[in-house]
Design a protein around this motif. Structure first.
Motif, PDB file in Angstrom:
ATOM      1  N   SER A   1       0.839  -1.209   0.000  1.00 24.40           N
ATOM      2  CA  SER A   1       0.000   0.000   0.000  1.00 24.40           C
ATOM      3  C   SER A   1       0.866   1.247   0.000  1.00 24.40           C
ATOM      4  O   SER A   1       0.566   2.222  -0.702  1.00 24.40           O
ATOM      5  CB  SER A   1      -0.907   0.018   1.233  1.00 24.40           C
ATOM      6  OG  SER A   1      -1.726  -1.125   1.267  1.00 24.40           O
TER       7      SER A   1
ATOM      8  N   TYR B   1       0.563   4.150  -2.701  1.00 26.29           N
ATOM      9  CA  TYR B   1       0.200   5.527  -2.347  1.00 26.29           C
ATOM     10  C   TYR B   1       1.324   6.507  -2.649  1.00 26.29           C
ATOM     11  O   TYR B   1       1.153   7.716  -2.518  1.00 26.29           O
ATOM     12  CB  TYR B   1      -0.164   5.640  -0.861  1.00 26.29           C
ATOM     13  CG  TYR B   1      -1.259   4.697  -0.398  1.00 26.29           C
ATOM     14  CD1 TYR B   1      -2.226   4.230  -1.278  1.00 26.29           C
ATOM     15  CD2 TYR B   1      -1.314   4.289   0.925  1.00 26.29           C
ATOM     16  CE1 TYR B   1      -3.205   3.359  -0.854  1.00 26.29           C
ATOM     17  CE2 TYR B   1      -2.305   3.415   1.355  1.00 26.29           C
ATOM     18  CZ  TYR B   1      -3.249   2.953   0.462  1.00 26.29           C
ATOM     19  OH  TYR B   1      -4.210   2.093   0.893  1.00 26.29           O
TER      20      TYR B   1
ATOM     21  N   MET C   1      -5.612  -3.135   7.036  1.00 26.58           N
ATOM     22  CA  MET C   1      -5.779  -2.465   5.739  1.00 26.58           C
ATOM     23  C   MET C   1      -6.785  -1.326   5.790  1.00 26.58           C
ATOM     24  O   MET C   1      -6.604  -0.303   5.143  1.00 26.58           O
ATOM     25  CB  MET C   1      -6.164  -3.484   4.674  1.00 26.58           C
ATOM     26  CG  MET C   1      -5.024  -4.443   4.377  1.00 26.58           C
ATOM     27  SD  MET C   1      -5.155  -5.188   2.741  1.00 26.58           S
ATOM     28  CE  MET C   1      -4.700  -3.800   1.705  1.00 26.58           C
TER      29      MET C   1
ATOM     30  N   GLU D   1      -5.982   2.532   5.173  1.00 27.52           N
ATOM     31  CA  GLU D   1      -6.755   3.301   4.204  1.00 27.52           C
ATOM     32  C   GLU D   1      -7.245   4.619   4.810  1.00 27.52           C
ATOM     33  O   GLU D   1      -7.131   5.670   4.193  1.00 27.52           O
ATOM     34  CB  GLU D   1      -7.941   2.426   3.759  1.00 27.52           C
ATOM     35  CG  GLU D   1      -8.982   3.098   2.923  1.00 27.52           C
ATOM     36  CD  GLU D   1      -8.417   3.643   1.639  1.00 27.52           C
ATOM     37  OE1 GLU D   1      -7.490   3.037   1.091  1.00 27.52           O
ATOM     38  OE2 GLU D   1      -8.898   4.713   1.206  1.00 27.52           O
TER      39      GLU D   1
ATOM     40  N   ARG E   1      -2.950   6.348   4.507  1.00 28.30           N
ATOM     41  CA  ARG E   1      -2.955   6.847   3.134  1.00 28.30           C
ATOM     42  C   ARG E   1      -2.989   8.375   3.085  1.00 28.30           C
ATOM     43  O   ARG E   1      -2.143   8.989   2.417  1.00 28.30           O
ATOM     44  CB  ARG E   1      -4.122   6.242   2.348  1.00 28.30           C
ATOM     45  CG  ARG E   1      -4.185   6.711   0.909  1.00 28.30           C
ATOM     46  CD  ARG E   1      -5.352   6.062   0.162  1.00 28.30           C
ATOM     47  NE  ARG E   1      -5.453   6.601  -1.174  1.00 28.30           N
ATOM     48  CZ  ARG E   1      -6.114   7.695  -1.480  1.00 28.30           C
ATOM     49  NH1 ARG E   1      -6.751   8.365  -0.534  1.00 28.30           N
ATOM     50  NH2 ARG E   1      -6.153   8.134  -2.709  1.00 28.30           N
TER      51      ARG E   1
END
Ligand code: AMP
Ligand code: MG
Length: 435
Positions: A233, A237, A330, A334, A338
């Protein structure tokens, strides 16, 4: 500190942070990072640190939009198929060449698309409006040419500076570099560009039960998947992950592994943040920085830790402690990591696109939290549909893998039924949903 152990009715959420409060508290620790200069292509996805001003005109010279003949418009007034105008072809110019002659009254220069318009000429007549094809067919050669159409002055001339003026700001500071911007920079001859650098994000898994993916499987143990979903991730990102491996649930190991993360811009750990479990993390971090353990009013990913760890030279590295269950990891990533990464990258838009979709199965909300349900969004007959991807347990990572969005059931809604409209935060917009 939101650590109270009250759980009575009436104030069952008194000790919980709203998703927004957690977001605000975390985001306050982040700002745009410093600037680096790098090869233009390598800066794809990064944010411009300065306005880009063009050093020249684009196109640099008046040039031809067509293959044809550069002429003086006054020479072709009244031209038509029945009364063509005959001109002497005195030269030829291709793209990349400079004209060697000027166009004067009664003459024409054969010209190719992109070639500079010769001095004297003010109009380009495309081949189709001449007798070039017939002439070649008859073996007549191209020392002269018949023009069969009157065109307005300036026809098919692309003026210098039509695209870009010299001194003009072409790309503004803060622009995210997409392929078109990379192309624009290259068209200005910029092989290097100044952008906000990418954040380095240290990733540490914690837990005695974890195996490295290279280890053979053992009874009672599981493979560390969080390090990988987090690091992947981070790459997606726009950050640079630094894998610190696995820290065992003891002070020494935790201490040693955390030391590896103090040269980063953000430290993300997974697991060891839920009640009864966080003692080790807490002991280590209270000595090396500050840490708060939160209950966030969301499902999954209720337990969350956030603080700072002291690095060299008085550096304070934000530390986000994610819950261990793979889906919780996750979803918390998120919601909180992120946007933090995007903010460090200098990005202005931090939120995912949210769409409205018709729910194809129910979402249950047992305890007044904000539920992020894994759904697969599809488009049928112009509407979006959101289908829950199966069991929503926070350990069931495959249902995350089947999802392309998170449907949001608000805190005060106990159940959303099939057929209702639901807001969906899209995780992979345009990659998996055809619009
Ligand atoms: P904990 O927060 O330590 O109570 O962990 C919650 C759950 O997440 C447990 O079932 C752990 O085994 C699991 N878990 C913790 N870390 C990882 C990891 N790195 N990869 C996969 N599962 C994990
Ligand atoms: Mg654990």
């Amino acid at each position: 500190m939101a650590e109270s152990h009250r759980h009575g009715h009436g104030h069952r959420h008194a000790d919980m942070l709203s998703v927004e409060d957690a977001y605000e508290r975390i985001m306050a620790y982040f700002s745009s990072l410093d600037v680096e200069e790098k090869p233009t292509l390598d800066a794809l996805g990064q944010v411009l640190a300065d306005d880009v001003v063009s050093p020249f005109y684009l196109p640099p010279l008046d040039n031809s939009a067509m293959d044809g003949y550069a002429i003086l418009q006054s020479d072709i007034v009244g031209a038509s198929p029945s009364s063509p105008k005959l001109l002497q072809v005195i030269s030829q110019v291709a793209a990349g060449q400079m004209p060697t002659m000027d166009v004067v009254k009664g003459s024409a220069i054969r010209i190719m698309t992109g070639a500079p318009v010769p001095n004297g000429a003010d109009t380009i007549v495309p081949f189709e409006e001449t007798d070039e094809v017939e002439r070649k067919g008859k073996g007549l050669g191209l020392s002269e040419i018949e023009i069969r159409e009157e065109l307005p002055r300036g026809a098919n001339v692309r003026p210098a500076g039509e695209d870009v003026q010299k001194g003009e700001v072409i790309l503004k500071k803060g622009t995210v570099l997409r392929p078109s911007e990379i192309g624009v920079l290259a068209s200005l001859g910029m092989s290097q560009v100044r952008v906000i650098r990418r954040p380095v994000v240290a990733v540490l898994a914690t837990g005695d039960e974890l195996l490295h993916s290279r280890d053979p499987i053992e009874p009672g143990k599981i493979y560390d998947s969080n390090s990988y979903s987090i690091a992947a991730s981070v790459i997606k990102y726009g950050g640079i992950p630094k894998m610190l491996g696995i820290a065992r649930d003891n002070l020494e190991d935790m201490n040693q592994k955390l030391s590896l993360g103090t040269a980063s811009d953000l430290l993300i750990t997974s697991a060891g943040v839920s009640r009864g479990d966080y003692d080790v993390v807490k002991d280590v971090l209270m000595k090396r920085g500050e840490i708060s353990f939160w209950s966030v009013r969301m499902r999954p990913a209720k337990p969350l830790a956030f603080g700072v760890i002291h690095g060299p030279e008085g550096k304070r590295i934000p530390h986000l402690g994610l819950p261990g269950n793979p889906v919780s990891t996750m979803v918390a990533l998120e919601e909180f990591a992120r946007p933090a990464i995007l903010k460090m990258l200098g990005r202005a838009h931090l939120a995912r696109p949210v769409i409205e979709a018709i729910l194809e199965g129910p979402i249950y909300n047992f305890d007044e939290r904000r539920v992020f349900a894994r759904v697969e969004v599809t488009r049928k007959d112009g509407s979006y549909y959101a289908n829950p991807t199966g069991p929503q347990g926070s350990n069931i990572l495959t249902s995350m893998s089947r999802a392309n969005g998170l449907a949001i059931c608000p805190e005060d809604v106990p159940v959303m039924e099939a057929g209702q409209t639901v807001k969906v935060k899209m995780l992979n917009w345009n990659e998996e949903v055809q619009i």
